[in-house]
Design an enzyme around this catalytic site. Structure first.
Site, PDB file in Angstrom:
ATOM      1  N   ASN A   9       0.840  -1.059  -0.124  1.00 64.88           N
ATOM      2  CA  ASN A   9       0.112   0.074   0.047  1.00 64.88           C
ATOM      3  C   ASN A   9       0.948   1.049   0.205  1.00 64.88           C
ATOM      4  O   ASN A   9       1.431   1.640   1.075  1.00 64.88           O
ATOM      5  CB  ASN A   9      -0.831   0.006   1.138  1.00 64.88           C
ATOM      6  CG  ASN A   9      -1.930   1.370   1.329  1.00 64.88           C
ATOM      7  OD1 ASN A   9      -1.949   1.887   0.326  1.00 64.88           O
ATOM      8  ND2 ASN A   9      -2.528   1.398   2.333  1.00 64.88           N
ATOM      9  N   LYS A  11       0.016   4.086  -0.506  1.00 69.15           N
ATOM     10  CA  LYS A  11      -0.604   5.336   0.137  1.00 69.15           C
ATOM     11  C   LYS A  11      -0.445   6.665  -0.702  1.00 69.15           C
ATOM     12  O   LYS A  11      -0.297   6.430  -1.932  1.00 69.15           O
ATOM     13  CB  LYS A  11      -0.417   5.737   1.471  1.00 69.15           C
ATOM     14  CG  LYS A  11      -0.450   4.595   2.479  1.00 69.15           C
ATOM     15  CD  LYS A  11      -0.185   4.973   3.803  1.00 69.15           C
ATOM     16  CE  LYS A  11      -0.582   3.438   4.634  1.00 69.15           C
ATOM     17  NZ  LYS A  11      -0.277   3.610   6.389  1.00 69.15           N
ATOM     18  N   HIS A  91      -9.844   0.802   5.146  1.00 65.69           N
ATOM     19  CA  HIS A  91      -8.671   1.114   5.780  1.00 65.69           C
ATOM     20  C   HIS A  91      -8.581   2.326   7.059  1.00 65.69           C
ATOM     21  O   HIS A  91      -9.492   3.136   6.890  1.00 65.69           O
ATOM     22  CB  HIS A  91      -7.518   1.738   4.953  1.00 65.69           C
ATOM     23  CG  HIS A  91      -5.907   1.675   5.231  1.00 65.69           C
ATOM     24  ND1 HIS A  91      -5.671   2.961   6.079  1.00 65.69           N
ATOM     25  CD2 HIS A  91      -5.050   1.005   4.983  1.00 65.69           C
ATOM     26  CE1 HIS A  91      -4.331   2.582   6.556  1.00 65.69           C
ATOM     27  NE2 HIS A  91      -4.073   1.496   5.967  1.00 65.69           N
ATOM     28  N   GLU A  93      -7.280   4.542   7.766  1.00 70.13           N
ATOM     29  CA  GLU A  93      -7.127   6.145   7.321  1.00 70.13           C
ATOM     30  C   GLU A  93      -8.223   6.781   6.750  1.00 70.13           C
ATOM     31  O   GLU A  93      -8.800   7.763   6.929  1.00 70.13           O
ATOM     32  CB  GLU A  93      -5.750   6.346   6.490  1.00 70.13           C
ATOM     33  CG  GLU A  93      -4.682   6.038   7.473  1.00 70.13           C
ATOM     34  CD  GLU A  93      -3.245   6.005   6.525  1.00 70.13           C
ATOM     35  OE1 GLU A  93      -2.357   5.335   7.114  1.00 70.13           O
ATOM     36  OE2 GLU A  93      -3.372   5.833   5.301  1.00 70.13           O
ATOM     37  N   GLU A 163      -5.475  -4.795  10.886  1.00 66.24           N
ATOM     38  CA  GLU A 163      -4.420  -3.838  11.218  1.00 66.24           C
ATOM     39  C   GLU A 163      -4.718  -3.159  12.383  1.00 66.24           C
ATOM     40  O   GLU A 163      -5.566  -2.325  12.560  1.00 66.24           O
ATOM     41  CB  GLU A 163      -4.367  -2.487  10.146  1.00 66.24           C
ATOM     42  CG  GLU A 163      -4.326  -3.407   8.675  1.00 66.24           C
ATOM     43  CD  GLU A 163      -3.851  -2.134   7.574  1.00 66.24           C
ATOM     44  OE1 GLU A 163      -2.764  -2.079   6.987  1.00 66.24           O
ATOM     45  OE2 GLU A 163      -4.641  -1.008   7.623  1.00 66.24           O
ATOM     46  N   GLY A 169       2.234   2.693  10.842  1.00 66.55           N
ATOM     47  CA  GLY A 169       3.119   3.891  10.772  1.00 66.55           C
ATOM     48  C   GLY A 169       3.769   4.104  12.029  1.00 66.55           C
ATOM     49  O   GLY A 169       4.382   5.364  12.214  1.00 66.55           O
ATOM     50  N   SER A 204       3.352  -1.751  10.261  1.00 62.86           N
ATOM     51  CA  SER A 204       4.650  -1.695  10.496  1.00 62.86           C
ATOM     52  C   SER A 204       5.173  -3.165  10.519  1.00 62.86           C
ATOM     53  O   SER A 204       6.259  -3.625  11.204  1.00 62.86           O
ATOM     54  CB  SER A 204       5.068  -1.222  12.121  1.00 62.86           C
ATOM     55  OG  SER A 204       4.528   0.128  12.130  1.00 62.86           O
TER      56      SER A 204
END
Length: 242
Positions: A9, A11, A91, A93, A163, A169, A204
């Protein structure tokens, strides 16, 4: 046997030059896993020219609508038109930054499947929810939202990515045992499809922890964020998924 899947991904990162250099550095010699690359929308056509049997193209998002006056949106059929195979939905985000509800995520999941795409459904808990010992409750709610709209057989031809939001991150990673416990719970919630569905870990993931994660019985690969921007590092992660 479930074939491992490692999905990158990117992003909102990259450029035409970056994509060119990435594929020059990508080394999948000896890799048994399926590999997918999910770039920003503008670079999907570029990747479509480079992928083959060993690498599939994925998108990072899609509209729940089939077509119409929805400025700035991209439909499932448009993605399919470019040979896209996978699409990420839900996701963290998208949920936190853009307010996507579980109902909207469920509709995007259905839109992907209706066009023949394979949705990669992201589920996971925040740090606060983990500290409150609500991890399984949160994930169960996220899965239920998808099944309630799309039917109990919706997990066929789908991928799930666990996740933990607190690990995305941050450099922090759930231990292999923590991740395995959640993956086992998810598989048990998928009914008869559970034995076949690929369940990925994201948060991560690096070459240094990939093998230990992939060695768990219910972890079938990874959805890789930051580490997927380094072709050599991503190649090492792919090789760990045997």
């Amino acid at each position: 046997m479930r074939t491992p899947l490692v999905a990158a991904n990117w992003k909102m990162n990259g450029s035409r030059e970056f994509a060119e250099q990435f594929f020059k550095g990508l080394d999948l010699e000896g890799v048994a896993a399926r590999v997918a690359i999910c770039p920003p929308f503008p670079y999907l056509p570029l990747l479509a020219e480079k992928v083959g049997e060993r690498v599939a193209t994925g998108a990072q998002n899609l509209s729940e609508q089939a077509n119409g006056a929805f400025t700035g949106e991209v439909s499932a059929s448009m993605l399919e038109d470019w040979g896209v195979r996978y699409v990420i939905v839900g996701h963290s985000e998208r949920r936190s930054l853009y307010g996507e509800s579980s109902e909207l995520v469920a509709r995007k999941f259905g839109a992907a499947r209706s066009a023949g795409l394979i949705p990669i459904l992201c589920v996971g808990e925040s740090r606060e929810e983990r500290e409150q010992e609500r991890t399984l409750e949160v994930i169960d709610t996220q899965l239920h939202a998808v099944a309630s709209i799309n039917g109990g057989d919706c997990w066929e031809n789908a991928v799930i990515a666990y996740e933990p939001v607190w690990a995305i991150g941050t450099g922090m990673t759930a231990t292999p045992e923590q991740a395995q416990g959640v993956h086992r719970f998810i598989r048990g919630r998928l009914g008869e499809a559970g034995a076949k569905v690929q369940i990925l870990y994201g948060g991560s993931v690096k070459s240094g922890n990939a093998a230990a994660l992939f060695g768990q019985a219910d972890i079938d690969g990874a959805l890789v964020g930051g580490a997927s921007l380094d072709a050599e590092e991503f190649s090492r992660i792919c090789r760990a998924a045997q």
